[in-house]
Design a protein around this motif. Structure first.
Motif, PDB file in Angstrom:
ATOM      1  N   VAL A  78      31.374  -6.147  65.338  1.00 25.92           N
ATOM      2  CA  VAL A  78      31.668  -4.722  65.145  1.00 25.92           C
ATOM      3  C   VAL A  78      30.412  -3.960  64.731  1.00 25.92           C
ATOM      4  O   VAL A  78      30.233  -2.794  65.095  1.00 25.92           O
ATOM      5  CB  VAL A  78      32.796  -4.538  64.106  1.00 25.92           C
ATOM      6  N   SER A  79      29.501  -4.622  64.004  1.00 26.30           N
ATOM      7  CA  SER A  79      28.251  -3.947  63.605  1.00 26.30           C
ATOM      8  C   SER A  79      27.411  -3.588  64.823  1.00 26.30           C
ATOM      9  O   SER A  79      26.559  -2.698  64.760  1.00 26.30           O
ATOM     10  CB  SER A  79      27.445  -4.836  62.644  1.00 26.30           C
ATOM     11  N   PHE A  80      27.648  -4.257  65.945  1.00 20.69           N
ATOM     12  CA  PHE A  80      26.914  -3.954  67.173  1.00 20.69           C
ATOM     13  C   PHE A  80      27.503  -2.775  67.938  1.00 20.69           C
ATOM     14  O   PHE A  80      26.782  -2.085  68.665  1.00 20.69           O
ATOM     15  CB  PHE A  80      26.885  -5.195  68.096  1.00 20.69           C
ATOM     16  N   ILE A  81      28.799  -2.560  67.786  1.00 16.59           N
ATOM     17  CA  ILE A  81      29.410  -1.458  68.551  1.00 16.59           C
ATOM     18  C   ILE A  81      29.621  -0.200  67.709  1.00 16.59           C
ATOM     19  O   ILE A  81      30.006   0.836  68.241  1.00 16.59           O
ATOM     20  CB  ILE A  81      30.758  -1.897  69.174  1.00 16.59           C
ATOM     21  N   ARG A  82      29.347  -0.277  66.406  1.00 12.35           N
ATOM     22  CA  ARG A  82      29.591   0.879  65.547  1.00 12.35           C
ATOM     23  C   ARG A  82      28.653   2.037  65.859  1.00 12.35           C
ATOM     24  O   ARG A  82      28.932   3.189  65.485  1.00 12.35           O
ATOM     25  CB  ARG A  82      29.492   0.493  64.068  1.00 12.35           C
ATOM     26  N   SER A  83      27.542   1.749  66.588  1.00 14.77           N
ATOM     27  CA  SER A  83      26.604   2.810  66.966  1.00 14.77           C
ATOM     28  C   SER A  83      27.100   3.614  68.168  1.00 14.77           C
ATOM     29  O   SER A  83      26.554   4.669  68.488  1.00 14.77           O
ATOM     30  CB  SER A  83      25.236   2.214  67.322  1.00 14.77           C
TER      31      SER A  83
ATOM     32  N   LEU B  13      33.614   5.032  64.990  1.00  8.53           N
ATOM     33  CA  LEU B  13      33.504   3.580  64.823  1.00  8.53           C
ATOM     34  C   LEU B  13      32.684   3.250  63.581  1.00  8.53           C
ATOM     35  O   LEU B  13      32.956   2.276  62.886  1.00  8.53           O
ATOM     36  CB  LEU B  13      32.864   2.936  66.063  1.00  8.53           C
ATOM     37  N   ASP B  14      31.678   4.086  63.317  1.00  4.46           N
ATOM     38  CA  ASP B  14      30.829   3.877  62.150  1.00  4.46           C
ATOM     39  C   ASP B  14      31.566   4.254  60.865  1.00  4.46           C
ATOM     40  O   ASP B  14      31.518   3.529  59.869  1.00  4.46           O
ATOM     41  CB  ASP B  14      29.554   4.713  62.294  1.00  4.46           C
ATOM     42  N   LYS B  15      32.293   5.379  60.929  1.00  2.00           N
ATOM     43  CA  LYS B  15      32.997   5.883  59.750  1.00  2.00           C
ATOM     44  C   LYS B  15      34.123   4.936  59.328  1.00  2.00           C
ATOM     45  O   LYS B  15      34.323   4.675  58.136  1.00  2.00           O
ATOM     46  CB  LYS B  15      33.567   7.276  60.045  1.00  2.00           C
TER      47      LYS B  15
ATOM     48  N   PHE C  20      40.922  -4.680  62.898  1.00  2.00           N
ATOM     49  CA  PHE C  20      41.572  -4.681  64.211  1.00  2.00           C
ATOM     50  C   PHE C  20      41.018  -5.812  65.074  1.00  2.00           C
ATOM     51  O   PHE C  20      41.768  -6.494  65.778  1.00  2.00           O
ATOM     52  CB  PHE C  20      41.357  -3.336  64.914  1.00  2.00           C
ATOM     53  N   PHE C  21      39.714  -6.017  65.009  1.00  2.15           N
ATOM     54  CA  PHE C  21      39.041  -7.080  65.770  1.00  2.15           C
ATOM     55  C   PHE C  21      39.648  -8.445  65.418  1.00  2.15           C
ATOM     56  O   PHE C  21      39.944  -9.254  66.301  1.00  2.15           O
ATOM     57  CB  PHE C  21      37.542  -7.054  65.443  1.00  2.15           C
ATOM     58  N   ILE C  22      39.840  -8.694  64.127  1.00  4.07           N
ATOM     59  CA  ILE C  22      40.413  -9.962  63.660  1.00  4.07           C
ATOM     60  C   ILE C  22      41.875 -10.089  64.102  1.00  4.07           C
ATOM     61  O   ILE C  22      42.287 -11.134  64.621  1.00  4.07           O
ATOM     62  CB  ILE C  22      40.319 -10.069  62.123  1.00  4.07           C
TER      63      ILE C  22
END
Length: 389
Positions: free
Chosen positions: A289-294, A299-301, A309-311
């Motif tokens: 998720v740290s890769f897509i938050r940008s 997604l960042d907020k 959700f990912f899990i």
């Protein structure tokens, strides 16, 4: 104190992300075929792992940007491509991690796999419910790492391995397996794993040239934690195999624990498998998720909820499939094999761009060693792909 916790947490996040179900199976399988010579494979892979991780963590720390953002600055659009690959690989691996944690609970308590998967999901989600999820994650990951090491050390001691032979062959091996070396490197610092701790340091704001000493220490510590676990498991397997025991190919690590300690060994293996898998669930979700938050400000907020959700989604897909997605895990492993040389090369290029790192001077020897790893991993990734397809 908070900074120290974050540094230790970053090191253990990277380490426990690497120590998943595949790590246990891989180490046991290679030890059963290479015997004491596997010690040499571990030693060489540690050196290569440290070289790759130091290059990447230092650049991310100095640039104060996540991997995908640095990649976009090197070549527009490359970061988005890498982010999608990492997130996809992380999602597929997470299904395998959920399967591993479910199997661990099944071995401990005898409950069915689907119920165990849902319980594992709830435990992982519990970490991210709280606003200070980062600090809670750090503490949980460190605790899980220590428990795994203590239990595996006990099994290693109980199996009575030939310590002197293992030490000798770690430096003077009777056989060398290059594929095993590259497999270990890819499994330790491939795909999302190498970025897990580095991205945690960004969230903890432990970045900049003034923190390079701490970044270096955390990067090396993460590799050493995985090395300790790998060596202990290697000794445990070597001990039982040396006595003439033939490990179960379907469950190599589990059969070693059982042979060393009987039925209690299987319970211990369940604990190790659960902790290895659940910590990898957390690490894979957090880093992916740290890769897509940008990609978008929302997604960042709401990053914490996206991780949850990912899990949950990866657990739901696993429950629908009803078994470990073996072929998908093989494909994800292949993707990881390609991701490491790409991302490492991008970081080395970025290390010498003043527009990214300012007046920071990246050590030339470190860059050269990084390029050697890029070349080695690229060749082996292609060979692996040709074997699969």
């Amino acid at each position: 104190m908070q900074n120290k916790t974050a540094l230790i947490g970053a090191a253990f996040l990277m380490a426990t992300s690497a120590i998943g179900p595949g790590f246990l199976t891989q180490t046991a399988s290679f030890t059963s075929t290479l015997l004491a010579s596997f010690g040499f494979v571990i030693l060489v892979s540690i050196i290569l792992d440290i070289g790759a991780q130091l290059n990447i963590w230092r650049v991310i720390g100095v640039a104060k940007k996540r991997g995908q953002d640095i990649a976009n600055m090197v070549f527009p659009g490359l970061g988005a491509f890498i982010a999608i690959l990492v997130a996809l690989g992380g999602f597929i691996f997470n299904m395998g991690n959920i399967a591993g944690s479910a199997l661990g609970l099944k071995l401990i308590f005898g409950i069915d796999l689907i119920s165990a998967a849902i319980i594992s999901c709830v435990i992982a989600l519990g970490i991210f419910i709280f606003k200070k999820a980062g600090e809670l994650m750090d503490k949980f990951i460190v605790l899980a790492g220590f428990v795994m090491i203590i239990i595996t050390a006990y099994v290693a001691f109980s199996s009575n391995p030939p310590y002197l032979l293992a030490l000798k062959e770690s430096f003077i091996p009777s056989k060398i397996d290059t594929l095993a070396i590259v497999t270990l490197v890819g499994g330790t610092v491939g795909g999302y794993i190498v970025f897990s701790g580095a991205h945690r340091l960004i969230d903890a704001k432990l970045v900049g040239q003034e923190n390079l000493k701490h970044i270096n220490k955390a990067a090396v510590s993460g590799i050493l934690v995985t090395a300790v676990m790998r060596v202990l498991l290697f000794l445990a397997v070597l001990g039982v195999v040396s006595s003439g025991f033939i490990i179960d190919k379907e469950n190599p690590a589990g059969s070693v624990f059982k042979e060393a300690l009987g039925d209690l060994g299987l319970k211990f293996f369940g604990v190790v498998l659960f902790l290895a898998a659940i910590s990898s669930v957390i690490g894979a979700a957090y880093t992916s998720v740290s890769f897509i938050r940008s990609f978008h400000s929302l997604l960042d907020k709401y990053n914490r909820f996206v991780v949850m959700f990912f899990i949950a989604f990866s657990t739901a897909v696993f429950c629908i499939l009803g078994q470990s997605p073996t072929q998908l895990l093989i494909l994800a492993g292949t993707i990881n094999g390609f991701i490491l040389p790409i991302t490492l090369l991008v970081m080395i290029i970025a290390a010498h761009k003043t527009s990214i790192v300012g007046d920071y001077k990246h050590p030339k020897l470190m860059s050269a060693f990084g390029l050697l790893i890029v070349a080695l991993m690229s060749v082996m990734a292609v060979l692996t792909m040709l074997k699969l397809f």
